[in-house]
Design a protein around this motif. Structure first.
Motif, mmCIF file in Angstrom:
data_model
loop_
_atom_site.group_PDB
_atom_site.id
_atom_site.type_symbol
_atom_site.label_atom_id
_atom_site.label_comp_id
_atom_site.label_asym_id
_atom_site.label_seq_id
_atom_site.Cartn_x
_atom_site.Cartn_y
_atom_site.Cartn_z
ATOM 1 N N PHE A 1 0.879 -1.253 0.054
ATOM 2 C CA PHE A 1 -0.050 0.015 0.109
ATOM 3 C C PHE A 1 0.954 1.142 -0.172
ATOM 4 N N GLN A 2 0.386 2.381 -0.816
ATOM 5 C CA GLN A 2 1.362 3.603 -0.814
ATOM 6 C C GLN A 2 0.286 4.356 0.131
ATOM 7 N N TRP A 3 1.147 5.335 1.016
ATOM 8 C CA TRP A 3 0.396 6.115 1.802
ATOM 9 C C TRP A 3 1.238 7.472 2.144
ATOM 10 N N ASN A 4 0.410 8.550 2.478
ATOM 11 C CA ASN A 4 1.270 9.834 2.639
ATOM 12 C C ASN A 4 1.825 10.099 4.124
ATOM 13 N N TYR A 5 1.039 9.809 4.978
ATOM 14 C CA TYR A 5 1.477 10.046 6.356
ATOM 15 C C TYR A 5 0.862 8.852 7.173
ATOM 16 N N VAL A 6 1.558 8.900 8.307
ATOM 17 C CA VAL A 6 1.035 7.819 9.209
ATOM 18 C C VAL A 6 0.514 8.330 10.756
ATOM 19 N N ILE A 7 -0.483 8.000 11.257
ATOM 20 C CA ILE A 7 -0.941 8.531 12.362
ATOM 21 C C ILE A 7 -1.123 7.313 13.611
ATOM 22 N N ASN A 8 -0.584 7.466 14.625
ATOM 23 C CA ASN A 8 -0.739 6.385 15.640
ATOM 24 C C ASN A 8 -1.955 6.819 16.599
ATOM 25 N N LEU A 9 -2.646 5.807 16.894
ATOM 26 C CA LEU A 9 -3.829 5.554 18.049
ATOM 27 C C LEU A 9 -3.696 4.679 18.893
ATOM 28 N N CYS A 10 -4.518 4.706 19.965
ATOM 29 C CA CYS A 10 -4.727 3.522 21.015
ATOM 30 C C CYS A 10 -6.128 3.433 20.995
ATOM 31 N N GLY A 11 -6.588 2.243 21.609
ATOM 32 C CA GLY A 11 -8.123 1.899 21.810
ATOM 33 C C GLY A 11 -8.981 2.640 22.558
ATOM 34 N N GLN A 12 -8.297 3.863 23.145
ATOM 35 C CA GLN A 12 -9.194 4.754 23.921
ATOM 36 C C GLN A 12 -9.484 5.960 23.222
ATOM 37 N N ASP A 13 -8.908 6.188 21.890
ATOM 38 C CA ASP A 13 -8.846 7.394 21.111
ATOM 39 C C ASP A 13 -10.223 7.339 20.265
ATOM 40 N N PHE A 14 -10.522 8.551 19.899
ATOM 41 C CA PHE A 14 -11.808 8.626 19.020
ATOM 42 C C PHE A 14 -11.552 9.907 18.196
ATOM 43 N N PRO A 15 -11.887 10.042 16.683
ATOM 44 C CA PRO A 15 -11.721 11.101 15.997
ATOM 45 C C PRO A 15 -12.533 12.263 16.413
ATOM 46 N N ILE A 16 -12.171 13.382 16.153
ATOM 47 C CA ILE A 16 -13.127 14.538 16.337
ATOM 48 C C ILE A 16 -13.235 15.029 14.926
ATOM 49 N N LYS A 17 -12.206 15.027 14.100
ATOM 50 C CA LYS A 17 -12.323 15.424 12.875
ATOM 51 C C LYS A 17 -12.537 14.357 11.721
ATOM 52 N N THR A 18 -13.308 14.595 10.699
ATOM 53 C CA THR A 18 -13.310 13.569 9.596
ATOM 54 C C THR A 18 -12.195 13.317 8.685
ATOM 55 N N ASN A 19 -12.106 12.382 8.217
ATOM 56 C CA ASN A 19 -11.023 11.955 7.241
ATOM 57 C C ASN A 19 -10.671 13.279 6.192
ATOM 58 N N LYS A 20 -11.503 13.875 5.815
ATOM 59 C CA LYS A 20 -11.636 15.046 4.858
ATOM 60 C C LYS A 20 -10.744 16.027 5.543
ATOM 61 N N GLU A 21 -11.286 16.244 6.748
ATOM 62 C CA GLU A 21 -10.886 17.494 7.634
ATOM 63 C C GLU A 21 -9.324 17.380 8.153
ATOM 64 N N ILE A 22 -8.854 16.222 8.347
ATOM 65 C CA ILE A 22 -7.535 15.804 8.786
ATOM 66 C C ILE A 22 -6.693 15.884 7.637
ATOM 67 N N ILE A 23 -7.243 15.676 6.427
ATOM 68 C CA ILE A 23 -6.303 15.890 5.199
ATOM 69 C C ILE A 23 -6.057 17.390 4.821
#
Length: 430
Positions: free
Chosen positions: A196-218
């Motif tokens: 797989f090709q990818w531009n950035y990597v983000i690390n999370l743990c099981g107690q995280d949750f997104p506030i922003k959408t995928n589009k907003e993160i980009i």
């Protein structure tokens, strides 16, 4: 006859209380109720999550009290899909994963995720489907000490997606220990060598949750950090020198591993590196990840980090301050809105206090924290425990999915549509 009348009166009183609660959530503008009313012992909030979630987001006074009596309306449904044999089509459709890019822009900009988990299976599924889109790639590190049934369920889910895989090397992760850092490194190796090709990597743990959408993160990455790494942190202050003291593992009464520092200080870092102190969470370019895995300074720094306290709070930020590192940000300081976290020592000037409860001086969010979370400029929030406050993640997930679909201007699936939305004037995009 008297017993029948008493029962009838009791039912009438319960009905009146429920109607009062419903009308209060719709019309109340008071910040706090004058008295704390009596609520049912436990209710399944699946019948009215929309009204209650809306009231929580708007900060209505009675809503957090009512939320305390709610079960997770989706937990049983999620677990049923993973613990029963079935085909992948049933699993992916039943769990409502997004199966196509929501925009051309998102389709041309792929993110990689590293997720470390060991408990709360339903929460993991909610987190994964909130951040899942088919053009991204996901490496899951399942803690070796997780129960066998948990590992089997995660494997069942992962087998249904080509772009999700479990880390090839797994560790028993120690809280504040080196294995937490090693888990990320192991996933990075897998990601770099994957197809797989990818531009950035983000690390999370099981107690995280997104506030922003995928589009907003980009949008955030491209507008403020294009080709740069995000590793908030500063030069290690004198009063935290003990953070790089040597450490050794211990076992808690519950059997979990954690690491505590010895009194001896760690010897000087390799290559005369200046040690920085910062966040364990990051957003890193692919070129920087390749640098981490091959540069001699990074390798020696990794060896040096093996027996220090919380090495993940030093490793990423220190190497990202090297001027010749790809995407380096030597003068970034604490810039970078990666995580919304309520710390006890910041209460009163950074946030309005924890509405849930503190663990290790970090707030585990309660329903009353939802207005603060959705107003945050951060990409993700930490931390959540659905076993104590199940409705917090459920409300965030519904809001997140609706926002993503509306941004893409596609119809909202019935499963996610807030019921009677026009009647309740829900303000979900604030």
């Amino acid at each position: 006859m008297s017993q029948f009348r008493a029962t009838k009166s009791g039912l009438l009183i319960c009905t009146v209380i429920c109607i009062f609660m419903f009308l209060y959530l719709r019309t109340s503008t008071y910040e706090e109720p004058e008295e704390e009313p009596t609520y049912p012992v436990v209710v399944e909030c699946g019948f009215y999550p929309d009204e209650l979630c809306s009231a929580l987001f708007e900060g209505k006074g009675a809503a957090p009290q009512i939320a305390k009596f709610c079960k997770n309306p989706h937990r049983s449904e999620i677990l049923a899909h993973l613990h029963k044999p079935g085909n992948c089509s049933r699993i992916s459709q039943g769990l409502h994963f997004i199966t196509r890019p929501l925009s051309a822009e998102e389709g041309n900009f792929s993110l990689a995720y590293i997720i470390t988990i060991h408990k709360e299976l339903a929460m993991f599924v909610q987190l994964l489907r909130a951040i899942y889109v088919p053009q991204n790639v996901y490496c899951i590190h399942v803690d070796e000490k997780a129960p066998k049934k948990y590992k089997t369920a995660v494997q069942t889910l992962v087998n249904c997606f080509k772009n999700i895989f479990i880390s090839s090397k797994r560790k028993k992760v120690a809280y504040t220990g080196f294995t937490r850092l090693q888990a990320d490194i192991n996933c990075m190796k897998d990601l770099v060598h994957s197809k797989f090709q990818w531009n950035y990597v983000i690390n999370l743990c099981g107690q995280d949750f997104p506030i922003k959408t995928n589009k907003e993160i980009i949008h955030y990455i491209r507008s403020k950090w294009n080709d740069k790494n995000i590793t908030p942190g500063v030069i290690q202050p004198p009063n935290s020198k003990s953070k790089t003291s040597q450490s050794h593992p211990k076992f808690s009464p519950e059997g979990n591993i954690y690491v505590s520092p010895n009194k001896r200080f760690k010897y000087e870092p390799p290559h005369n590196l200046t040690i920085y102190f910062g966040s364990a969470y990051y957003v890193l370019t692919r070129k920087f990840v390749e640098f981490i895995l091959t540069d001699i300074r990074a390798k020696d720094m990794l060896q040096w980090s093996k027996d220090i306290h919380s090495p993940e709070q030093h490793y990423w930020v220190t190497l990202n301050r090297l001027k010749d590192a790809p995407g380096a940000t030597p003068n970034a300081g604490w810039k970078g809105n990666v995580r919304a976290i309520k710390r006890r020592n910041e209460e009163g000037h950074v946030h309005d206090g924890c509405k849930g409860h503190y663990v290790q001086d970090i707030c585990v969010y309660g329903p009353g924290d939802l207005p603060w979370i959705i107003q945050s400029s951060s990409l993700f929030a930490n931390k959540f425990e659905p076993s104590t406050d199940p409705l917090v993640v459920t409300c965030l997930e519904r809001r997140h999915r609706l926002k993503a679909l509306r941004q893409a201007e596609v119809p909202v699936e019935p499963h996610w549509r807030f019921q009677q939305e026009s009647h309740f004037s829900m303000k979900l995009n604030g």
